[in-house]
Design a protein around this motif. Structure first.
Motif, PDB file in Angstrom:
ATOM      1  N   ILE A   1       0.838  -1.203   0.000  1.00  0.00           N
ATOM      2  CA  ILE A   1       0.000   0.000   0.000  1.00  0.00           C
ATOM      3  C   ILE A   1       0.868   1.247   0.000  1.00  0.00           C
ATOM      4  O   ILE A   1       0.635   2.194  -0.763  1.00  0.00           O
ATOM      5  CB  ILE A   1      -0.946  -0.007   1.223  1.00  0.00           C
ATOM      6  CG1 ILE A   1      -1.985  -1.115   1.085  1.00  0.00           C
ATOM      7  CG2 ILE A   1      -1.634   1.348   1.379  1.00  0.00           C
ATOM      8  CD1 ILE A   1      -2.832  -1.332   2.318  1.00  0.00           C
ATOM      9  N   PHE A   2       1.881   1.250   0.843  1.00  0.00           N
ATOM     10  CA  PHE A   2       2.790   2.394   0.925  1.00  0.00           C
ATOM     11  C   PHE A   2       3.484   2.612  -0.421  1.00  0.00           C
ATOM     12  O   PHE A   2       3.543   3.730  -0.938  1.00  0.00           O
ATOM     13  CB  PHE A   2       3.821   2.157   2.026  1.00  0.00           C
ATOM     14  CG  PHE A   2       4.523   3.399   2.488  1.00  0.00           C
ATOM     15  CD1 PHE A   2       3.928   4.250   3.397  1.00  0.00           C
ATOM     16  CD2 PHE A   2       5.785   3.714   2.001  1.00  0.00           C
ATOM     17  CE1 PHE A   2       4.580   5.404   3.828  1.00  0.00           C
ATOM     18  CE2 PHE A   2       6.443   4.859   2.421  1.00  0.00           C
ATOM     19  CZ  PHE A   2       5.831   5.704   3.342  1.00  0.00           C
ATOM     20  N   ALA A   3       3.986   1.525  -0.998  1.00  0.00           N
ATOM     21  CA  ALA A   3       4.708   1.629  -2.269  1.00  0.00           C
ATOM     22  C   ALA A   3       3.805   2.067  -3.411  1.00  0.00           C
ATOM     23  O   ALA A   3       4.259   2.743  -4.353  1.00  0.00           O
ATOM     24  CB  ALA A   3       5.360   0.289  -2.596  1.00  0.00           C
ATOM     25  N   SER A   4       2.532   1.718  -3.339  1.00  0.00           N
ATOM     26  CA  SER A   4       1.601   2.056  -4.425  1.00  0.00           C
ATOM     27  C   SER A   4       1.359   3.559  -4.540  1.00  0.00           C
ATOM     28  O   SER A   4       0.883   4.034  -5.569  1.00  0.00           O
ATOM     29  CB  SER A   4       0.270   1.338  -4.217  1.00  0.00           C
ATOM     30  OG  SER A   4      -0.444   1.875  -3.117  1.00  0.00           O
ATOM     31  N   CYS A   5       1.686   4.299  -3.505  1.00  0.00           N
ATOM     32  CA  CYS A   5       1.493   5.750  -3.517  1.00  0.00           C
ATOM     33  C   CYS A   5       2.620   6.487  -4.242  1.00  0.00           C
ATOM     34  O   CYS A   5       2.491   7.675  -4.553  1.00  0.00           O
ATOM     35  CB  CYS A   5       1.391   6.281  -2.089  1.00  0.00           C
ATOM     36  SG  CYS A   5      -0.031   5.647  -1.163  1.00  0.00           S
ATOM     37  N   TYR A   6       3.707   5.780  -4.487  1.00  0.00           N
ATOM     38  CA  TYR A   6       4.877   6.404  -5.120  1.00  0.00           C
ATOM     39  C   TYR A   6       4.868   6.157  -6.622  1.00  0.00           C
ATOM     40  O   TYR A   6       4.634   5.035  -7.075  1.00  0.00           O
ATOM     41  CB  TYR A   6       6.173   5.835  -4.533  1.00  0.00           C
ATOM     42  CG  TYR A   6       6.493   6.347  -3.157  1.00  0.00           C
ATOM     43  CD1 TYR A   6       7.417   7.367  -2.968  1.00  0.00           C
ATOM     44  CD2 TYR A   6       5.868   5.808  -2.035  1.00  0.00           C
ATOM     45  CE1 TYR A   6       7.724   7.831  -1.704  1.00  0.00           C
ATOM     46  CE2 TYR A   6       6.164   6.279  -0.758  1.00  0.00           C
ATOM     47  CZ  TYR A   6       7.092   7.285  -0.610  1.00  0.00           C
ATOM     48  OH  TYR A   6       7.383   7.747   0.651  1.00  0.00           O
ATOM     49  N   ARG A   7       5.141   7.186  -7.362  1.00  0.00           N
ATOM     50  CA  ARG A   7       5.218   7.066  -8.813  1.00  0.00           C
ATOM     51  C   ARG A   7       6.665   6.887  -9.257  1.00  0.00           C
ATOM     52  O   ARG A   7       7.602   7.250  -8.531  1.00  0.00           O
ATOM     53  CB  ARG A   7       4.639   8.310  -9.496  1.00  0.00           C
ATOM     54  CG  ARG A   7       5.228   9.626  -9.017  1.00  0.00           C
ATOM     55  CD  ARG A   7       4.653  10.807  -9.761  1.00  0.00           C
ATOM     56  NE  ARG A   7       5.047  10.805 -11.170  1.00  0.00           N
ATOM     57  CZ  ARG A   7       4.658  11.733 -12.042  1.00  0.00           C
ATOM     58  NH1 ARG A   7       3.842  12.706 -11.655  1.00  0.00           N
ATOM     59  NH2 ARG A   7       5.062  11.690 -13.288  1.00  0.00           N
ATOM     60  N   LYS A   8       6.841   6.314 -10.422  1.00  0.00           N
ATOM     61  CA  LYS A   8       8.180   6.169 -10.979  1.00  0.00           C
ATOM     62  C   LYS A   8       8.653   7.528 -11.470  1.00  0.00           C
ATOM     63  O   LYS A   8       7.975   8.199 -12.235  1.00  0.00           O
ATOM     64  CB  LYS A   8       8.173   5.164 -12.126  1.00  0.00           C
ATOM     65  CG  LYS A   8       9.554   4.867 -12.685  1.00  0.00           C
ATOM     66  CD  LYS A   8       9.493   3.807 -13.768  1.00  0.00           C
ATOM     67  CE  LYS A   8      10.887   3.502 -14.301  1.00  0.00           C
ATOM     68  NZ  LYS A   8      10.851   2.455 -15.371  1.00  0.00           N
TER      69      LYS A   8
ATOM     70  N   ASP B   1      13.213  16.146 -10.707  1.00  0.00           N
ATOM     71  CA  ASP B   1      12.198  17.148 -10.371  1.00  0.00           C
ATOM     72  C   ASP B   1      10.775  16.598 -10.435  1.00  0.00           C
ATOM     73  O   ASP B   1       9.823  17.312 -10.092  1.00  0.00           O
ATOM     74  CB  ASP B   1      12.309  18.351 -11.324  1.00  0.00           C
ATOM     75  CG  ASP B   1      13.611  19.120 -11.132  1.00  0.00           C
ATOM     76  OD1 ASP B   1      14.166  19.057 -10.014  1.00  0.00           O
ATOM     77  OD2 ASP B   1      14.070  19.767 -12.090  1.00  0.00           O
ATOM     78  N   ASP B   2      10.611  15.361 -10.855  1.00  0.00           N
ATOM     79  CA  ASP B   2       9.274  14.773 -10.933  1.00  0.00           C
ATOM     80  C   ASP B   2       8.676  14.605  -9.536  1.00  0.00           C
ATOM     81  O   ASP B   2       9.398  14.435  -8.543  1.00  0.00           O
ATOM     82  CB  ASP B   2       9.329  13.394 -11.610  1.00  0.00           C
ATOM     83  CG  ASP B   2       9.618  13.501 -13.096  1.00  0.00           C
ATOM     84  OD1 ASP B   2       9.521  14.615 -13.633  1.00  0.00           O
ATOM     85  OD2 ASP B   2       9.955  12.466 -13.703  1.00  0.00           O
TER      86      ASP B   2
END
Length: 237
Positions: free
Chosen positions: A11-18, A23-24
């Motif tokens: 769940i925690f990891a799913s909130c992070y985008r590649k 600067d993204d």
């Protein structure tokens, strides 16, 4: 095979985008992106294990609240108080509860809920028919089948009774930096291996560990020993 999936890290990891560039943005702003990432990761793990084992059931665990360990010690996870949390984290926990029927608990951690189910199921249908799915090293205190899905590992661990006992007591010495549990600074796994080299039974481990607490904490040895053990031992009942 019944899979017990500790989904908190997913769940925690799913909130992070590649991030393609420095600067993204770090986090997703659209909940659908986070949901899709979770779905892909979760089903990818399950599909991989189904290729190896006859999976009969998958139970998902997440979002336990009111951890009793924070009452035992004000230092427990105090290092996380200022940690920035992804803005979609709460929404993702709600999504997983609703769409994956995830199991949670109050007064314990998600790890404890998984441990409780693992213990009861392994007693009923045998430990070879239940598998914990998690990247959390704390589960190694059980003589269990554990699938570590981290991309650097992706392997099933088959922990023996003797390994499980050593892992728990060794962690009492080495501590857990992620949870801010540290009773013996400077003592690592090599020290624990030498210190417990002659131990085979729980009594022997307890006695040997308590001796170390007496050396370190003198009159407060018993208090610190009990505190440490209950902070690190996962609840099965």
């Amino acid at each position: 095979m019944i899979l017990l999936v500790d989904a908190d890290s997913l769940i925690f990891a799913s909130c992070y985008r590649k991030r393609e560039h420095p600067d993204d943005e770090r986090y997703y702003s659209d909940i659908m992106d986070a949901r899709n990432k979770f779905d892909q990761q979760f089903m990818g793990i399950v599909n991989h294990l189904e290729d190896i084992y006859p999976v009969d059931k998958v139970l998902c665990f997440s979002g336990a609240r009111g951890n009793f360990r924070k009452i035992l010690s004000s230092e427990y996870k105090a290092n996380r108080k200022k940690t920035e949390l992804p803005p979609l984290l709460n929404e993702m926990h709600s999504f997983v509860r609703e769409h994956y029927d995830s199991i949670s608990g109050y007064g314990v951690e998600t790890d404890d809920m998984v441990a409780r189910y693992w213990f009861n199921l392994s007693q009923d249908i045998g430990r070879d028919n239940v598998m914990i799915v998690s990247i959390d090293k704390d589960y190694k205190q059980f003589a269990a089948l554990i699938y570590n899905y981290h991309y650097k590992h992706q392997k099933v661990l088959d922990i023996s009774e003797s390994e499980a006992m050593f892992n728990l007591y060794a962690q009492c010495i080495t501590g857990d930096s992620a949870d801010n549990v540290q009773y013996f600074k400077g003592k690592g796994i090599r020290f624990a291996e030498k210190y417990f080299v002659d131990c085979q039974t729980k009594y022997q481990y307890n006695r040997k560990l308590y001796e170390l607490f007496k050396q370190e904490y003198k009159g407060k040895a018993r208090q610190k020993f009990v505190e440490c053990y209950h902070l690190l031992k996962l609840r099965t009942q």
